[in-house]
Design an enzyme around this catalytic site. Structure first.
Site, mmCIF file in Angstrom:
data_model
loop_
_atom_site.group_PDB
_atom_site.id
_atom_site.type_symbol
_atom_site.label_atom_id
_atom_site.label_comp_id
_atom_site.label_asym_id
_atom_site.label_seq_id
_atom_site.Cartn_x
_atom_site.Cartn_y
_atom_site.Cartn_z
ATOM 1 C CG PHE A 147 5.485 -9.516 -2.301
ATOM 2 C CD1 PHE A 147 6.945 -8.682 -1.590
ATOM 3 C CD2 PHE A 147 5.045 -8.432 -2.393
ATOM 4 C CE1 PHE A 147 7.218 -7.705 -1.086
ATOM 5 C CE2 PHE A 147 4.820 -6.923 -1.691
ATOM 6 C CZ PHE A 147 5.980 -6.311 -0.841
ATOM 7 C CB CYS A 279 2.469 -7.296 7.746
ATOM 8 S SG CYS A 279 2.324 -8.863 8.624
HETATM 9 P P1 NAD Z 1 -1.345 -8.668 -2.034
HETATM 10 O O1 NAD Z 1 -2.762 -8.567 -1.844
HETATM 11 O O2 NAD Z 1 -0.846 -7.891 -3.377
HETATM 12 O O3 NAD Z 1 -1.676 -10.219 -3.013
HETATM 13 C C1 NAD Z 1 -1.674 -11.249 -1.645
HETATM 14 C C2 NAD Z 1 -2.729 -12.885 -2.707
HETATM 15 O O4 NAD Z 1 -3.648 -12.040 -2.934
HETATM 16 C C3 NAD Z 1 -0.974 -12.874 -3.758
HETATM 17 O O5 NAD Z 1 -1.471 -14.811 -3.592
HETATM 18 C C4 NAD Z 1 -1.814 -12.481 -4.920
HETATM 19 O O6 NAD Z 1 -2.063 -12.803 -5.667
HETATM 20 C C5 NAD Z 1 -3.056 -12.291 -4.372
HETATM 21 N N1 NAD Z 1 -4.179 -11.788 -5.443
HETATM 22 C C6 NAD Z 1 -3.463 -10.321 -5.361
HETATM 23 N N2 NAD Z 1 -4.757 -9.777 -5.796
HETATM 24 C C7 NAD Z 1 -6.182 -10.179 -6.013
HETATM 25 C C8 NAD Z 1 -7.398 -9.976 -6.319
HETATM 26 N N3 NAD Z 1 -7.296 -9.124 -6.780
HETATM 27 N N4 NAD Z 1 -8.064 -10.949 -5.835
HETATM 28 C C9 NAD Z 1 -7.437 -11.781 -5.273
HETATM 29 N N5 NAD Z 1 -6.388 -12.088 -5.470
HETATM 30 C C10 NAD Z 1 -5.216 -11.460 -5.090
HETATM 31 O O7 NAD Z 1 -0.622 -8.136 -1.117
HETATM 32 P P2 NAD Z 1 1.275 -8.532 -1.383
HETATM 33 O O8 NAD Z 1 2.105 -7.098 -2.399
HETATM 34 O O9 NAD Z 1 1.887 -9.837 -1.637
HETATM 35 O O10 NAD Z 1 1.930 -8.524 0.223
HETATM 36 C C11 NAD Z 1 1.790 -6.897 1.278
HETATM 37 C C12 NAD Z 1 0.253 -6.576 1.716
HETATM 38 O O11 NAD Z 1 0.449 -7.979 2.308
HETATM 39 C C13 NAD Z 1 0.646 -5.419 2.557
HETATM 40 O O12 NAD Z 1 -0.293 -4.517 2.331
HETATM 41 C C14 NAD Z 1 0.841 -6.038 3.627
HETATM 42 O O13 NAD Z 1 0.221 -5.720 5.160
HETATM 43 C C15 NAD Z 1 0.525 -7.495 4.135
HETATM 44 N N6 NAD Z 1 0.269 -8.674 4.275
HETATM 45 C C16 NAD Z 1 -0.313 -8.569 5.875
HETATM 46 C C17 NAD Z 1 0.200 -9.395 6.951
HETATM 47 C C18 NAD Z 1 -0.984 -9.788 7.983
HETATM 48 O O14 NAD Z 1 -0.796 -11.025 8.617
HETATM 49 N N7 NAD Z 1 -2.029 -9.153 8.533
HETATM 50 C C19 NAD Z 1 1.157 -10.647 6.615
HETATM 51 C C20 NAD Z 1 1.774 -10.158 5.328
HETATM 52 C C21 NAD Z 1 1.849 -9.484 4.798
#
Ligand code: NAD
Length: 492
Positions: A147, A279
């Site tokens: 998100f 992140c």
């Molecule tokens: P999230 O892991 O909850 O969701 C990410 C995506 O995965 C969404 O599209 C969601 O629908 C899907 N998803 C959620 N649960 C799932 C599951 N159990 N199985 C399969 N798919 C699933 O993450 P978020 O809250 O949207 O984003 C924030 C997180 O992302 C933070 O931990 C942040 O550090 C990380 N992030 C990392 C980077 C990087 O480049 N390393 C960049 C941006 C964000």
């Protein structure tokens, strides 16, 4: 109530909505987003598979032209896209425009695809034998995004995947899905054929179905560490090429010789920008020697001037958090900090209550391994200060942390910075730069629990991930020539 559509084969596809999308600045539900059925998902993969056959054969000049057009459209539509991001994510308009600019870089890099997709040629490796290599698209790429960067991360993936001749199915975050539809429309307007960039809305179940689908060739995932780990495992079990980037706990080490005003500015910008929902946000300032007290004083002076408010108010420094559940979670780290002998220097949870998911900036002194505020990725406007005695202690602290996304060092000592860069187990390092997100010509990726899979994202590793190598060995017989030889061919 508005429903957010899918975008499949060049058109918006409406379905009834299942999940709420909020405006975090008001707390109101502004739209509903559908969770597609298994049959719908199968249909989307079929569409993508058909499009992949044709797009994979498209000329490099055609792809380049489309990406140049997309670049121009993204520039022209920046205000509209930023407003859409702010309305569902909550970040300030300036921050949303910054995100678009960083995504745009990836489109610009992809415009150089003729250079990036160049193969090799070796002449006369044996008598009359030449060898050349090419890189071909993998086929159908699933892009799953978080998100916190609803357009930048989709562009990290899609620009290079499409430049390489692949077809993309984007599964955006269900929290702020609308901007992905406008991105799909801009791709179409730029001349991309139907079905090459598709947006499939949904949630975890949707992702799981895509990851297991036999018609999907590769998965690019960015999100939290537990989900990244699970997606990597599942995709690997289903024999997909997969890269899964996870969460972070980024340290900013401040040495005694640093310019403390510069360091305090950096801690504020990188700690509280976008309400800490980055992140690459700094979440722990590691003070070395006697730096802590004077630095905390400078950080609090600046922190007290920050203004928290709606993202579309130009006076706001940062906006609300993404959901009420996330707000409650972030608040819990501040309220429970004294239980871990952590001093709450500034308590942002006392921010005057109002509509929306707002919380003020907090500063915690004395975070250390074994405390919740240190061990967990908080992902909110909560900055911790850790105190260590020496430079080596700082390196050890960084290296003991399970995450390895980004790290920064603030110093005037070039050799200290050099040693630090060489010895930390982290993928992206900033020297007097607090959020060292690499420019698009270098790939982005952490180490340890911040990534699962071999390839970093975008840049050269992006092109490598989205393509498969092919090597052609050629010999044109020169008649009259006939030879029977059952030995293993060598070049000697
Ligand atoms: P999230 O892991 O909850 O969701 C990410 C995506 O995965 C969404 O599209 C969601 O629908 C899907 N998803 C959620 N649960 C799932 C599951 N159990 N199985 C399969 N798919 C699933 O993450 P978020 O809250 O949207 O984003 C924030 C997180 O992302 C933070 O931990 C942040 O550090 C990380 N992030 C990392 C980077 C990087 O480049 N390393 C960049 C941006 C964000």
């Amino acid at each position: 109530m508005r429903t957010v559509p899918h975008f499949i084969n060049g058109v918006r596809v409406e379905e009834s909505g299942d999940l709420n999308v909020f405006n975090p600045a008001t707390g109101e539900v502004t739209a509903r987003v559908p969770i597609p059925s298994p049959a719908f998902i199968n249909n989307v993969v079929d569409v993508a598979t058909k499009a992949a056959d044709e797009w994979g054969q498209s000329t490099l000049s055609r792809r380049t032209n489309i990406l140049f057009s997309l670049r121009q459209l993204l520039v022209e539509h920046t205000d509209e896209l930023a407003a859409l991001i702010t309305s569902e994510h909550g970040k300030t308009l300036a921050d949303a425009k910054g995100e678009i600019a960083r995504g745009l870089e990836n489109v610009e890099y992809a415009c150089g695809l003729i250079e990036h997709l160049k193969g090799g040629f070796s002449d006369q490796v044996a008598d009359g034998v030449d060898v050349h290599s090419t890189r071909e698209p993998v086929g159908v790429v699933v892009a799953v995004t978080p998100f916190n960067f609803p357009i930048m991360v989709p562009l990290w993936m899609s620009a290079n995947a499409i430049a390489s001749g692949n077809v993309v199915i984007l599964k955006p975050s269900e929290r702020d899905p609308s901007v992905s539809i406008r991105l799909a429309e801009l791709f179409e307007e730029a001349g991309l054929p139907h079905g090459v960039f598709n947006v499939l809305q949904g949630n975890a179940t949707t992702v799981q179905a895509l990851v297991e689908h036999p018609g999907v060739d590769a998965v690019s995932f960015v999100g939290s560490t537990p989900v990244a780990r699970a997606v990597h495992e599942s995709a690997s079990r289903h024999h997909k090429r997969v890269q899964a980037l996870g969460g972070a706990k980024n340290h900013m080490v401040v040495l005694p010789d640093a310019d403390l005003d510069v360091a305090a500015d950096a801690a504020i910008n990188a700690g509280y920008g976008s309400a800490g929902e980055r992140c690459m946000a700094i979440s722990v300032v590691v003070t070395v020697g006697d730096v802590a007290d004077p630095l905390i004083k400078k950080i609090t002076e600046r922190l007290d001037r920050l203004k928290v408010g709606p993202g579309d108010d130009p006076a706001s420094d940062f906006g609300p958090l993404i959901t009420k559940e996330h707000l409650d979670r972030v608040v819990s780290y501040v309220t429970s900090a004294p239980d871990d002998d952590i001093t709450v220097v500034r308590d942002g949870t006392t921010l005057e209550s109002r509509e929306g998911f707002f919380v003020g900036p907090s500063l915690l002194d004395g975070v250390r391994p074994g405390t919740k505020a240190y061990d967990d990725e908080i992902f909110g406007p909560v900055l911790g200060v850790a105190r260590v005695a020496t430079f080596n202690d700082a390196i050890e602290l960084v290296n003991r942390n399970p995450y390895g996304n980004g790290v920064a060092i603030f110093t005037r000592d070039g050799n200290a910075a050099r040693l630090f860069s060489r010895h930390v187990h982290v993928g992206m390092i900033g020297v007097n730069v607090p959020i060292p997100v690499p420019i698009s010509a270098y790939s982005f990726g952490g180490w340890k629990d911040s990534i699962f899979g071999d390839a970093h994202i975008y840049g050269p590793e992006g092109f490598a991930f989205y393509t498969r190598a092919k090597v052609v060995t050629t010999r044109w017989p020169q008649p009259p020539e006939s030879q029977i030889d059952l030995g293993f061919p060598t070049t000697r």
